[in-house]
Scaffold this active site. Structure first.
Site, PDB file in Angstrom:
ATOM      1  N   HIS A 332       0.798  -1.226   0.000  1.00  0.00           N
ATOM      2  CA  HIS A 332       0.000   0.000   0.000  1.00  0.00           C
ATOM      3  C   HIS A 332       0.832   1.278   0.000  1.00  0.00           C
ATOM      4  CE1 HIS A 332      -4.175  -1.397   0.416  1.00  0.00           C
ATOM      5  NE2 HIS A 332      -3.670  -2.422   1.062  1.00  0.00           N
ATOM      6  N   LYS A 519      -8.939  13.359   4.511  1.00  0.00           N
ATOM      7  CA  LYS A 519      -8.120  12.147   4.481  1.00  0.00           C
ATOM      8  C   LYS A 519      -7.253  12.118   5.734  1.00  0.00           C
ATOM      9  CE  LYS A 519      -6.475  13.501   0.559  1.00  0.00           C
ATOM     10  NZ  LYS A 519      -6.703  12.290  -0.239  1.00  0.00           N
ATOM     11  N   ARG A 520      -6.546  11.025   5.918  1.00  0.00           N
ATOM     12  CA  ARG A 520      -5.612  10.912   7.038  1.00  0.00           C
ATOM     13  C   ARG A 520      -4.587  12.050   7.000  1.00  0.00           C
ATOM     14  NH1 ARG A 520      -0.746   7.816   7.426  1.00  0.00           N
ATOM     15  NH2 ARG A 520      -1.124   7.026   5.321  1.00  0.00           N
ATOM     16  N   LYS A 525       0.729  13.823   2.385  1.00  0.00           N
ATOM     17  CA  LYS A 525      -0.572  14.173   1.798  1.00  0.00           C
ATOM     18  C   LYS A 525      -0.718  15.683   1.654  1.00  0.00           C
ATOM     19  CE  LYS A 525      -2.791   9.943   3.459  1.00  0.00           C
ATOM     20  NZ  LYS A 525      -3.221   9.328   2.193  1.00  0.00           N
ATOM     21  N   THR A 627      -8.444   6.444  -2.390  1.00  0.00           N
ATOM     22  CA  THR A 627      -9.814   6.026  -2.706  1.00  0.00           C
ATOM     23  C   THR A 627     -10.783   7.180  -2.481  1.00  0.00           C
ATOM     24  OG1 THR A 627      -9.975   5.060  -0.491  1.00  0.00           O
ATOM     25  CG2 THR A 627      -9.515   3.559  -2.301  1.00  0.00           C
ATOM     26  N   LYS A 631     -14.239   8.400  -4.664  1.00  0.00           N
ATOM     27  CA  LYS A 631     -15.560   8.717  -4.106  1.00  0.00           C
ATOM     28  C   LYS A 631     -16.003  10.110  -4.542  1.00  0.00           C
ATOM     29  CE  LYS A 631     -14.163   5.904  -0.227  1.00  0.00           C
ATOM     30  NZ  LYS A 631     -13.394   5.935   1.032  1.00  0.00           N
TER      31      LYS A 631
END
Length: 784
Positions: A332, A519-520, A525, A627, A631
């Site tokens: 991942h 998101k996390r 990120k 992901t 969405k």
């Protein structure tokens, strides 16, 4: 089930269990009664489908996380009972939205756990025989609260009011042995209802309990703490997802967690297998395909070998061959810190028998590498036991059947860079399986208004065949259809605005552009890059450079790991930016910033349908897939993102003209990284970047004397002992990112043209259904 029968059964459950009726029941009593009614209705099919799986080859998904979210709405939707229950409650003067009081099952941290949940949904819908295995965490992740802009954490007691959707199976309990103790693993089974109840899958979560129980002798001696000592130690294993591992105790507990659920799950498979084949172990690999979701469950490989050697009398070679044909590994991330490496001494002390088997696997690896002509240097870079560390990814690759990445770009990076030396030896083992999302929860359920429009235009059935959405392309130039879509988007924005006002006490004008990054929280990120761009807009507005900027709400939602100080510093910085923007007379009507509290699956179900712009801005090459981007795409948001992860495939499917791509690409970063000097080349030479970055330390904001902002500044400008300056290339991408975002905001002024971009994203999202992903796993990895 007919509505009248359904109502009677709910009424009977309320009367039997709570001596009440529908009108007088509490929300939790009503939820429990509805859940019990549905569970009773699906019981026969669930039992039949479970028995059928056990009689054929099946897949088993081992994952430390299953981010299931709230079950009630999804289960009613998939079982076809949502409208009936809604009507029954309405007749009693109850809004079904009151079930939002029921806690989410937050047994995951982010995309990895949510992916596992989507996979189970898709497998049940497609009748793919797949069982999920994990841990029944008592407190899940944590509940986030914000105080003075800082993140705080408290326990998430998600089963405080019971767990109506699971069944305890004491008869299937097993004992898991460690070097210093043994615990009882008790399974709780949760049904996974396929769309229209096509089939019922199972998620089996293990709860740790004391094998010894309460020590009455110690209690009788008034040694009260000792009396419960074994219970406390045992239950700690399944108390919390990802306990803080800054210290030895935390590391030890994490390793115990991993071996606990893996050992229990593998023992469970052998129990099923022996019912069918007895002591003949020759069919094990053809009976089960085990998927290791990241490196957390990699101990499954030596655990299978342990049972085959010690319980069934096989040689190591025979046991290794069976294990290697049974297990496959999903990677991942390419981040080295996420590829688990356990301290050898710790590993040996916690699971000594497994350690001895890992040594045997390592010796076999060395023998194999020598046999194909590898030199000492080549061998040393692949050792499973290396420098006092046990490399779990290496064991997963050597001891498994397949290795898959989760997006085309990510898989290519694995082959060309991160795992190149392994791919050269085992090219046939490496595959790509681009992630997906379930269209049931992430479109049909969370956006019924859009779902109704889609059904009106192309008919029903798209919920289980998302590729059919390509038929919507013929409506892209139909003004009435696009106007309806804009109206639906406005409705979802109004709904989200009302919810945020109710829960956060902050009003967001639904007429604003909704720019969303949820998101996390992790540095790669780049939520900090987003916040920096907003500060850039602020300075430009103060200088009268953006007089007609489209009013925009920047919506953040994220949790930072409790021990991740820089991530917590970013949350504080975002909240400081929010305070400045939302209260300055020059900006409060143009820029709105909000950091949402306790972002989770249920919050996402409200945010995602309302988003106009999807922020997917990770450093190129570091987001394996994503992901959330899928969405948001499915609900009609454009992607503002780097050429990274699934953004690549999203752009290729929907068209360049319908996304906003910026920033350095993987090959560009690889080229500049060795000589990258952001201080000299960017910070000192670009005033626009400099003044934004300086807000961390020039007094614009106050971090409460914690030093967090100074730490972030130094990380960007000077680096740290473990990384170079600006390790995630924020300064490289900042100016281009801000300009690209401005282009998207100005494009929004022509609402119809912007809506067409969003519509084309919906039309082309079919590839990103987890149904497609699961079909590929089933056919190409699991050979079902």
């Amino acid at each position: 089930m007919e509505k009248l029968t359904l109502k009677q059964k709910i009424t009977e459950n309320l009367k039997c269990n709570y001596c009440t009726d529908i009108k007088n029941a509490s929300v939790h009593q009503l939820h429990d009664a509805v859940a019990k009614t549905v569970m009773g209705e699906i019981a026969d099919q669930w039992q039949h489908d479970t028995q059928s799986r056990d009689e054929h080859r099946q897949a088993c998904y081992l994952s430390a996380e299953f981010l299931m979210g709230r079950a009630i709405y999804n289960n009613l939707y998939c079982s076809g009972l949502l409208s009936e229950v809604t009507d029954i409650l309405n007749e009693a003067g109850i809004n079904i939205a009151e079930f939002e009081e029921i806690e989410d099952a937050a047994l995951g941290n982010g995309g990895l756990g949510r992916l596992a949940a989507c996979f189970l949904d898709s497998a049940a819908t497609l009748k793919v025989p797949l069982t999920g295995y994990g841990i029944r965490y008592r407190y899940g992740l944590f509940k986030q609260y914000i105080h003075n802009g800082f993140q705080g954490e408290k326990a998430d007691a998600w089963i405080g009011q019971g767990d109506a959707w699971s069944v305890r199976k004491d008869a299937d309990s097993v004992t898991v042995s460690f070097g210093d103790s043994a615990v009882l693993a008790v399974p709780y089974d949760t049904p996974i209802i396929g769309y229209k109840a096509a089939s019922i899958g199972t998620l089996r979560l293990w709860q740790a309990e004391s094998a010894e129980g309460f020590n009455f002798t110690e209690f009788d001696k008034q040694e009260y703490e000792k009396a419960s000592e074994d219970i406390i130690e045992s239950e700690a294993i399944s108390n919390v997802l990802y306990p803080n591992d800054n210290y030895q105790k935390g590391l030890r507990l994490r390793l115990k967690q991993q071996y606990f659920f893996v050992s229990a799950s593998i023992q469970d498979l052998f129990r099923k297998y022996k019912k069918r084949y007895g002591s003949d172990m020759s069919h094990f690999a053809e009976s089960f395909a085990i998927q290791l979701n990241d490196t957390h469950p990699t101990v499954a490989i030596p655990e299978i070998i342990r049972i085959l050697m010690f319980n069934e009398g096989l040689t190591f070679e025979a046991a290794f061959e069976i294990a290697s044909k049974t297990c496959s590994y999903t990677n991942h991330t390419v981040l080295s810190e996420a590829l688990e490496k356990w301290d050898e001494k710790l590993f040996k002390s916690v699971i000594p028998v497994i350690y001895e088997i890992v040594k045997l696997i390592n010796r076999k690896l060395i023998t194999f590498l020598k046999s194909i002509g590898q030199n000492d240097k080549q061998i040393n870079e692949k050792l499973i036991i290396d420098g006092g560390r046990i490399h779990m990814a290496r064991m997963a690759i050597f001891g498994g059947r397949f290795v898959n990445g989760v997006a085309a770009l990510h898989t290519q990076i694995l082959k060309d860079e991160a795992l190149k030396e392994w791919c050269e030896i085992f090219p046939e083992r490496f595959q790509n399986k681009t992630n997906g999302i379930t269209p049931r929860r992430w479109l049909g359920l969370c956006n019924p208004e859009l779902g109704s429009l889609i059904t009106e235009k192309i008919g029903d059935g798209w919920q289980a065949d998302l590729d059919r959405l390509t038929d919507l392309k013929k409506f892209v130039d139909d003004k009435s259809t696009i106007a309806r879509f804009i109206e639906i988007k406005n409705t979802k924005k109004k709904q989200l605005s009302d919810y945020i006002l109710k829960t956060e006490g902050v009003f967001i004008d639904p007429g604003f552009v909704f720019d969303v990054q949820v998101k996390r929280l992790h540095e790669y990120k780049r939520q900090l890059l987003n916040a920096f761009s907003i500060m850039d807009f602020y300075f430009q507005i103060k200088e009268k450079k953006l007089p007609d900027l489209t009013p925009t709400a920047f919506i953040f939602g994220a949790k930072a790991a409790p021990a991740y100080d820089r991530a917590k510093g970013i949350i504080k910085y975002i909240n400081c930016v929010a305070d400045l923007m939302n209260n300055d007379p020059d900006t409060k009507d143009k820029l709105k910033v909000i950091f949402l509290t306790n972002y989770n699956v249920s919050y996402a179900e409200k945010i995602i349908p309302a988003a106009d712009i999807s922020e997917q801005i990770s450093t190129a090459g570091l987001e394996a897939s994503g992901t959330g981007n899928m969405k948001l795409m499915a609900n009609g948001a454009v992607t503002l993102g780097t050429w990274d992860g699934a953004n690549v495939e999203i752009t290729e499917k929907a068209g360049w003209e319908n996304e906003y791509i910026f920033g350095a690409r993987v090959e560009e970063i690889a080229k500049i990284r060795p000589t990258y000097k952001p201080k000299e080349k960017i910070y000192y030479t670009n005033e626009r970047v400099k003044r934004v970055v300086n807000t961390l330390v020039d007094g614009t904001f106050n971090d409460g004397d914690t030093g967090l902002f100074g730490n972030l500044f130094n990380s960007l400008i000077n680096g740290a002992s473990w990384h170079k300056p600006d390790n995630y290339f924020l300064l490289t991408d900042l100016e281009g990112y801000a300009d690209t975002k401005l282009r998207a905001l100005y494009d929004y002024k022509n609402r119809e043209i912007f809506a067409k971009k969003c519509w084309m994203n919906i039309c082309n999202c079919g590839f990103f259904s987890s149904d497609r992903t699961i079909r590929q796993y089933a056919e190409e990895l699991w050979k079902l």
